[in-house]
Design an enzyme around this catalytic site. Structure first.
Site, PDB file in Angstrom:
ATOM      1  CG  ASN A  22       3.188  -0.426  -7.654  1.00  0.00           C
ATOM      2  OD1 ASN A  22       2.000  -0.597  -7.877  1.00  0.00           O
ATOM      3  ND2 ASN A  22       3.969  -1.400  -7.214  1.00  0.00           N
ATOM      4  CG  HIS A  68       2.102   0.779  -2.748  1.00  0.00           C
ATOM      5  ND1 HIS A  68       3.141   0.788  -1.839  1.00  0.00           N
ATOM      6  CD2 HIS A  68       2.690   0.621  -3.959  1.00  0.00           C
ATOM      7  CE1 HIS A  68       4.286   0.634  -2.485  1.00  0.00           C
ATOM      8  NE2 HIS A  68       4.031   0.544  -3.769  1.00  0.00           N
ATOM      9  N   PRO A 102       7.126  -7.500  -4.064  1.00  0.00           N
ATOM     10  CG  PRO A 102       7.781  -9.726  -4.315  1.00  0.00           C
ATOM     11  CD  PRO A 102       8.324  -8.365  -4.041  1.00  0.00           C
ATOM     12  NE  ARG A 103       2.459  -3.014  -3.213  1.00  0.00           N
ATOM     13  CZ  ARG A 103       1.217  -2.755  -3.584  1.00  0.00           C
ATOM     14  NH1 ARG A 103       0.242  -2.747  -2.689  1.00  0.00           N
ATOM     15  NH2 ARG A 103       0.934  -2.514  -4.848  1.00  0.00           N
ATOM     16  CG  ASP A 142      10.353  -1.486   1.167  1.00  0.00           C
ATOM     17  OD1 ASP A 142      11.239  -0.882   1.817  1.00  0.00           O
ATOM     18  OD2 ASP A 142       9.248  -0.987   0.910  1.00  0.00           O
ATOM     19  CD  GLU A 205      17.412   6.154  -3.638  1.00  0.00           C
ATOM     20  OE1 GLU A 205      16.364   6.597  -4.139  1.00  0.00           O
ATOM     21  OE2 GLU A 205      17.444   5.122  -2.951  1.00  0.00           O
ATOM     22  CG  ASP A 288       9.601   5.840  -9.638  1.00  0.00           C
ATOM     23  OD1 ASP A 288       9.216   4.682  -9.460  1.00  0.00           O
ATOM     24  OD2 ASP A 288      10.532   6.359  -8.989  1.00  0.00           O
TER      25      ASP A 288
END
Length: 348
Positions: A22, A68, A102-103, A142, A205, A288
């Site tokens: 995404n 999203h 996966p959503r 996530d 991160e 990204d």
């Protein structure tokens, strides 16, 4: 018109190992999605961070929320994944590992299984169309969704690993690094490892995650995403670095993403330099490409110009990335042959 220097980086065959689906959606594809969903009133500056702009990490995650909303059906995912694959191929990427969580979306009937199936369909479609790129998929956990969902995601990934003949070959751990704790996800990650899924974990991160990084490194992962704050100069520790080095865990490094997301102050201070000078496996990635308005050719050019890498050193960096892919040795061998065959024309 493209100058000679830019042409070298575009023609350089490349491996992309850290690309969120995404976050990789291009301006053109966003345009198509916006026209499909005018009621959302989404504008381009809500989905990308342009040249010279910066955002906090939290603001970067807000951008994903907007994307999203635009990508919420199997049809959207198929289109987005197909476009993203073609764009990477056009940029000289020969091997790509895409990753995505996966959503499900009740309003469109999208299920987590349907989500993964749509990505697989896009990969197979591009292959049948003769797009010159080998694409694999990492199913993402996530971290914001907790222990139970993490375990469900592993089971789904396991199922697809067995049914897709090597297209699904690993697991990514990502999401807002300030939410949750890695220890809650250890059982799921251990299960993934035990069943043969490769692990790429976003690690260190943000600052002050030494305890979590330590725990996750004990697994150990097969690759590390970012690893920005692992080393002592960035507030990490020598013991973390020693673990990474002892296990020879490659790092996926995303220069523009870290600078625009403000976890690194500027390109010259990027931790690529630390690991590269140590001779540690370091892979240049985009993270990204849509959100951060970049591509892998630009990232290689940035690394080379910032850290004084010759064309020969850049070539070596690109070819060494092949050793870090999750596909089997037969694929690595084929890719190295492809690189070697291309070298004379790239250096013309």
């Amino acid at each position: 018109m493209e100058d000679e220097a830019e042409a070298f980086y575009r023609e350089l065959p490349k491996v992309e190992l850290h690309a969120h689906l995404n976050g990789s959606v291009s301006f053109d594809t966003i345009e198509k999605l916006i026209s499909r969903k005018p009621h959302l009133n989404v504008e381009h500056d809500m989905t990308a961070i342009g040249r010279g702009q910066r955002r906090t990490l939290d603001e970067c995650f807000q951008v994903f929320k907007v994307i999203h909303q635009l990508v919420d059906s199997e049809e959207d995912i198929l289109m987005v994944a197909t476009d993203v694959i073609r764009e990477f191929a056009d940029d000289g990427v020969k091997y790509l590992e895409l990753r995505s969580t996966p959503r499900e979306e009740k309003s469109t009937g999208l299920t987590k299984r349907g989500y993964v199936e749509s990505v697989i369909k896009a990969i197979k479609h591009c292959k049948s169309e003769g797009v010159d790129i080998d694409v694999r998929f990492l199913v993402a956990i996530d971290r914001r969704n907790g222990t139970e969902v993490a375990m469900e995601t592993v089971k789904l990934a396991e199922e697809f690993m067995q049914s897709t003949d090597g297209l699904v070959l690993g697991l990514d751990l990502s999401g807002d690094p300030t939410v949750g704790h890695g220890k809650d996800l250890l059982p799921a990650l251990q299960r993934a490892k035990d069943c043969g899924l490769k692990l790429s974990l976003h690690l260190s991160e943000v600052p002050s995650q030494e305890e979590e990084s330590n725990l996750l490194l004990n697994l150990p992962p097969d690759r590390i995403g970012h690893g920005t704050f692992l080393h002592p100069e960035m507030g990490g520790s020598q013991s973390l670095v020693n673990k990474v080095v002892a296990n020879n865990i490659p790092l996926e490094l995303c220069l523009t993403s870290n600078v625009k997301g403000q976890t690194v102050p500027c390109y010259s201070k990027h931790h690529f330099k630390y690991w590269y000078q140590m001779g540690h496996p370091s892979i240049i990635c985009t993270d990204d490409k849509g959100v951060f308005s970049t591509n892998l050719s630009q990232e290689y050019q940035l690394a080379a110009t910032t850290f004084g890498l010759s064309h020969e050193a850049t070539w070596k960096l690109s070819r060494q990335a092949i050793d870090c892919i999750f596909a089997p040795d037969t694929v690595k061998k084929q890719l190295k042959q492809e690189w070697d065959a291309m070298k004379p024309q790239v250096f013309m």
